[in-house]
Design a protein around this motif. Structure first.
Motif, mmCIF file in Angstrom:
data_model
loop_
_atom_site.group_PDB
_atom_site.id
_atom_site.type_symbol
_atom_site.label_atom_id
_atom_site.label_comp_id
_atom_site.label_asym_id
_atom_site.label_seq_id
_atom_site.Cartn_x
_atom_site.Cartn_y
_atom_site.Cartn_z
ATOM 1 N N GLY A 139 0.784 -1.229 0.000
ATOM 2 C CA GLY A 139 0.000 0.000 0.000
ATOM 3 C C GLY A 139 0.815 1.277 0.000
ATOM 4 O O GLY A 139 1.667 1.504 -0.863
ATOM 5 N N ASP A 140 0.557 2.122 0.990
ATOM 6 C CA ASP A 140 1.199 3.438 1.053
ATOM 7 C C ASP A 140 2.692 3.370 1.316
ATOM 8 O O ASP A 140 3.384 4.389 1.233
ATOM 9 C CB ASP A 140 0.535 4.292 2.141
ATOM 10 C CG ASP A 140 -0.873 4.725 1.746
ATOM 11 O OD1 ASP A 140 -1.224 4.583 0.557
ATOM 12 O OD2 ASP A 140 -1.620 5.198 2.624
ATOM 13 N N HIS A 141 3.203 2.211 1.650
ATOM 14 C CA HIS A 141 4.635 2.058 1.894
ATOM 15 C C HIS A 141 5.393 1.632 0.641
ATOM 16 O O HIS A 141 6.526 1.148 0.728
ATOM 17 C CB HIS A 141 4.877 1.043 3.019
ATOM 18 C CG HIS A 141 4.606 1.610 4.379
ATOM 19 N ND1 HIS A 141 5.594 1.865 5.299
ATOM 20 C CD2 HIS A 141 3.458 2.000 4.972
ATOM 21 C CE1 HIS A 141 5.065 2.367 6.402
ATOM 22 N NE2 HIS A 141 3.764 2.452 6.223
ATOM 23 N N PRO A 175 7.590 5.947 4.357
ATOM 24 C CA PRO A 175 7.477 7.353 3.943
ATOM 25 C C PRO A 175 8.596 8.239 4.467
ATOM 26 O O PRO A 175 9.087 9.112 3.742
ATOM 27 C CB PRO A 175 6.122 7.764 4.523
ATOM 28 C CG PRO A 175 5.326 6.498 4.534
ATOM 29 C CD PRO A 175 6.312 5.417 4.877
ATOM 30 N N SER A 184 4.268 7.985 -4.843
ATOM 31 C CA SER A 184 3.771 7.104 -3.790
ATOM 32 C C SER A 184 2.247 7.167 -3.734
ATOM 33 O O SER A 184 1.653 8.223 -3.979
ATOM 34 C CB SER A 184 4.350 7.503 -2.433
ATOM 35 O OG SER A 184 3.818 8.750 -2.022
ATOM 36 N N PRO A 185 1.611 6.052 -3.412
ATOM 37 C CA PRO A 185 0.146 6.058 -3.285
ATOM 38 C C PRO A 185 -0.349 7.063 -2.258
ATOM 39 O O PRO A 185 -1.401 7.687 -2.442
ATOM 40 C CB PRO A 185 -0.166 4.620 -2.850
ATOM 41 C CG PRO A 185 0.975 3.816 -3.381
ATOM 42 C CD PRO A 185 2.167 4.713 -3.238
ATOM 43 N N GLU A 186 0.409 7.236 -1.203
ATOM 44 C CA GLU A 186 -0.003 8.147 -0.124
ATOM 45 C C GLU A 186 -0.119 9.580 -0.631
ATOM 46 O O GLU A 186 -1.084 10.290 -0.312
ATOM 47 C CB GLU A 186 1.013 8.074 1.022
ATOM 48 C CG GLU A 186 0.688 8.988 2.183
ATOM 49 C CD GLU A 186 1.827 9.052 3.195
ATOM 50 O OE1 GLU A 186 1.548 9.301 4.367
ATOM 51 O OE2 GLU A 186 2.992 8.868 2.792
ATOM 52 N N GLY A 215 -2.592 9.754 -3.895
ATOM 53 C CA GLY A 215 -3.978 9.474 -3.527
ATOM 54 C C GLY A 215 -4.602 8.328 -4.290
ATOM 55 O O GLY A 215 -5.836 8.252 -4.412
ATOM 56 N N THR A 216 -3.785 7.437 -4.832
ATOM 57 C CA THR A 216 -4.306 6.286 -5.553
ATOM 58 C C THR A 216 -3.286 5.157 -5.509
ATOM 59 O O THR A 216 -2.088 5.402 -5.358
ATOM 60 C CB THR A 216 -4.600 6.639 -7.028
ATOM 61 O OG1 THR A 216 -5.112 5.475 -7.698
ATOM 62 C CG2 THR A 216 -3.348 7.079 -7.750
ATOM 63 N N ARG A 217 -3.798 3.929 -5.654
ATOM 64 C CA ARG A 217 -2.919 2.773 -5.765
ATOM 65 C C ARG A 217 -2.931 2.221 -7.183
ATOM 66 O O ARG A 217 -2.447 1.121 -7.421
ATOM 67 C CB ARG A 217 -3.339 1.692 -4.759
ATOM 68 C CG ARG A 217 -3.158 2.142 -3.309
ATOM 69 C CD ARG A 217 -3.452 1.023 -2.324
ATOM 70 N NE ARG A 217 -3.277 1.474 -0.951
ATOM 71 C CZ ARG A 217 -3.423 0.703 0.122
ATOM 72 N NH1 ARG A 217 -3.743 -0.580 -0.029
ATOM 73 N NH2 ARG A 217 -3.249 1.206 1.328
#
Length: 226
Positions: free
Chosen positions: A68-70, A131, A167-169, A172-174
């Motif tokens: 995910g965000d990582h 992050p 990054s997804p974070e 705002g998307t994966r």
């Protein structure tokens, strides 16, 4: 006695039928396995051993789904690569630089990362990075890619690479396509500057980079670029 014979006959017929069917099924299984192996090899770039575009895309999406965000999606483009190809070492020197770049990017991404050669001198990676460590890790990557590469007879060739990341974070998307689009735009923002650029949401709106849509999935393999 007659009833015994009648009982055995269907069993024998069934056994014959099963055996008859098993032969083509076994042959198909062997063919399918051989085809799978060929496809697996085809998904690898023959020069660098990295995943090709399709193989990388599948692996990168798995990495994003898992972490995910990582995850940090990175695009790398070698600077002035045409000059290396046109230099004294020719394409052999260029190939050596591509192989070295692939090895360095693979080492940087680690065993949990996905690394691919998208075509020409363009590479991509999706790596698990916290992050708080993004800026540091990208600076390390840029320095690693800028190390001279030894070609024939101990001759060193200076290399440099432009690096963009998303990054997804932050984006705002994966969705890998959108992340690559942003990373590509960020990479061209920092082209030839020697500094990596981390994409913001503004990079997702860039309509075209050098005459092509940024990060477009399925783009035909480009030749070796400058």
């Amino acid at each position: 006695m007659a009833s015994t014979v009648r009982a055995q006959a269907p069993i024998g017929q069934r056994a014959l039928l099963i055996t008859t069917l098993a032969v083509p099924l076994t042959g198909w299984t062997v063919h399918a396995l051989a085809l799978h192996r060929k496809l697996s090899v085809a998904r690898r770039d023959p020069l660098t051993g990295l995943l090709g575009r399709d193989g990388y895309t599948a692996r990168a999406r798995q990495t994003i789904d898992r972490y995910g965000d990582h995850v940090l999606v990175v695009l790398v483009d070698l600077d002035h690569f045409k000059q290396i190809n046109d230099g004294p070492g020719g394409h052999a020197a260029g190939d050596r630089v591509l192989v070295a770049t692939a090895q360095r990017l693979t080492a940087w991404a680690g065993s949990r990362g996905a690394v691919g050669r998208l075509g020409g001198d363009e590479f991509a990676a999706a790596a698990r990075i916290a992050p708080a460590r993004r800026a540091l890790r990208l600076a390390q990557l840029t320095a690693l890619l800028a190390q001279p590469v030894e070609v024939e007879d101990g001759v060193l060739v200076d290399v440099a690479a432009s690096v963009g990341a998303a990054s997804p974070e932050v984006i705002g998307t994966r969705d890998l396509s959108l992340l690559q689009r942003a990373a590509d735009a960020a990479m061209y923002e920092g082209k030839h500057t020697g500094r990596p650029v981390i994409a913001t949401t503004a990079h997702t709106t860039v309509p075209s980079i050098n005459g092509r849509r940024a990060g477009r999935p399925g783009t035909a393999v480009r030749g070796r670029a400058a």
